[in-house]
Design a protein around this motif. Sequence first.
Motif, PDB file in Angstrom:
ATOM      1  N   SER A   1      10.854  -4.829 -36.244  1.00 11.38           N
ATOM      2  CA  SER A   1       9.829  -4.562 -36.343  1.00 11.38           C
ATOM      3  C   SER A   1       8.976  -6.174 -36.534  1.00 11.38           C
ATOM      4  O   SER A   1       8.749  -7.189 -36.048  1.00 11.38           O
ATOM      5  CB  SER A   1       9.064  -3.802 -35.972  1.00 11.38           C
TER       6      SER A   1
ATOM      7  N   GLU B   1      11.478  -1.530 -41.293  1.00 13.59           N
ATOM      8  CA  GLU B   1      10.690  -2.659 -40.807  1.00 13.59           C
ATOM      9  C   GLU B   1      11.263  -3.577 -40.176  1.00 13.59           C
ATOM     10  O   GLU B   1      11.366  -4.614 -39.662  1.00 13.59           O
ATOM     11  CB  GLU B   1       9.813  -2.862 -41.271  1.00 13.59           C
TER      12      GLU B   1
ATOM     13  N   LYS C   1       5.216  -2.525 -27.248  1.00 16.20           N
ATOM     14  CA  LYS C   1       3.685  -2.542 -26.775  1.00 16.20           C
ATOM     15  C   LYS C   1       2.798  -3.139 -26.816  1.00 16.20           C
ATOM     16  O   LYS C   1       1.856  -3.731 -26.142  1.00 16.20           O
ATOM     17  CB  LYS C   1       4.048  -0.912 -26.380  1.00 16.20           C
ATOM     18  N   GLU C   2       2.904  -3.756 -28.838  1.00 14.17           N
ATOM     19  CA  GLU C   2       0.733  -4.449 -28.806  1.00 14.17           C
ATOM     20  C   GLU C   2       1.078  -5.586 -28.394  1.00 14.17           C
ATOM     21  O   GLU C   2       0.366  -6.391 -27.774  1.00 14.17           O
ATOM     22  CB  GLU C   2       1.237  -4.246 -30.324  1.00 14.17           C
ATOM     23  N   ASN C   3       2.447  -6.200 -28.227  1.00 17.14           N
ATOM     24  CA  ASN C   3       2.662  -7.453 -27.611  1.00 17.14           C
ATOM     25  C   ASN C   3       2.820  -7.557 -26.002  1.00 17.14           C
ATOM     26  O   ASN C   3       2.864  -8.966 -25.828  1.00 17.14           O
ATOM     27  CB  ASN C   3       3.708  -8.231 -28.911  1.00 17.14           C
TER      28      ASN C   3
ATOM     29  N   ARG D   1       6.005   0.318 -30.860  1.00 15.06           N
ATOM     30  CA  ARG D   1       4.954   0.281 -30.729  1.00 15.06           C
ATOM     31  C   ARG D   1       4.413  -1.478 -30.904  1.00 15.06           C
ATOM     32  O   ARG D   1       3.200  -1.472 -30.390  1.00 15.06           O
ATOM     33  CB  ARG D   1       4.437   1.280 -32.276  1.00 15.06           C
ATOM     34  N   LYS D   2       5.195  -1.860 -31.963  1.00 16.26           N
ATOM     35  CA  LYS D   2       5.106  -3.503 -32.054  1.00 16.26           C
ATOM     36  C   LYS D   2       5.101  -3.888 -30.686  1.00 16.26           C
ATOM     37  O   LYS D   2       3.894  -5.212 -30.531  1.00 16.26           O
ATOM     38  CB  LYS D   2       5.408  -3.615 -33.049  1.00 16.26           C
TER      39      LYS D   2
ATOM     40  N   ILE E   1       9.555  -8.882 -34.434  1.00 18.78           N
ATOM     41  CA  ILE E   1       7.912  -9.540 -33.066  1.00 18.78           C
ATOM     42  C   ILE E   1       7.054  -9.831 -33.979  1.00 18.78           C
ATOM     43  O   ILE E   1       6.380  -9.389 -34.836  1.00 18.78           O
ATOM     44  CB  ILE E   1       8.273  -7.944 -32.836  1.00 18.78           C
TER      45      ILE E   1
ATOM     46  N   LYS F   1       8.621   2.064 -34.744  1.00 16.65           N
ATOM     47  CA  LYS F   1       8.129   1.161 -34.795  1.00 16.65           C
ATOM     48  C   LYS F   1       8.126  -0.419 -34.434  1.00 16.65           C
ATOM     49  O   LYS F   1       7.158  -1.216 -34.025  1.00 16.65           O
ATOM     50  CB  LYS F   1       8.525   0.938 -36.540  1.00 16.65           C
ATOM     51  N   CYS F   2       8.554  -0.187 -34.273  1.00  8.06           N
ATOM     52  CA  CYS F   2       9.486  -1.622 -32.951  1.00  8.06           C
ATOM     53  C   CYS F   2       8.980  -1.249 -31.665  1.00  8.06           C
ATOM     54  O   CYS F   2       8.291  -2.232 -31.193  1.00  8.06           O
ATOM     55  CB  CYS F   2      10.551  -1.675 -33.074  1.00  8.06           C
TER      56      CYS F   2
END
Length: 208
Positions: A98, A95, A131-133, A128-129, A101, A125-126
């Motif tokens: 990630s 983490e 992309k979510e943001n 993916r996060k 962010i 993980k970074c």
Amino acid sequence: MILESWKKYKKRLEETLSCINEDDINSLNQLIESYMGKKSEIHILGNGGSAANANHINGDFTKTFTDESNTIRINSFADNSCFLTAASNDIDFSEAFSILIPGRINKDDLIIFLSGSGNSVNLVKCARKAKENNINTFSITGYQGGELNKICKNKIHIPVKDMEIIEDLQLIIFHCIKQNLCKKLKSKFGIKQISSKYEKRIISNEIA
């Protein structure tokens, strides 16, 4: 014998260079250029040798592009061992990036991931996060490209199963982009990129 190994290594490097999609190199160049003179940041993330390359690129670009109107705000969190070890110890290494962010890495920033496999869990993980943001991402990966190749909006794939060649080419790509941006700035603004001390050491072969 080392000469035989050298010839094989050189051949593999040249063959891999010729296989990289040049349009993808141009896309990264244009993307980095679009951040010149802006307050938004470029974050370069990687592990191991890729982290060392991220630090190298960070220092190189920070020193080179220091003019107010042409500054590139760029950083590598891998150069902060206090942060990395604290985040890994208190939270989890997976983490470590990630958690940045969206507080430290924001929606107008760009994250460039450097990875051999493209499957390092802390980078995935970074990504993916990010992309979510809705944070822009770019990956430079080798081997099969891994998960980063699937997640990131833009990418350069280095099609070789050789970590050393991949790490070599990470730097080659950024060195080429830096020289190209320097050339454009010199042509547009007449900016001299070589300092007098650098010129004295390199051009005149004097101690400086």
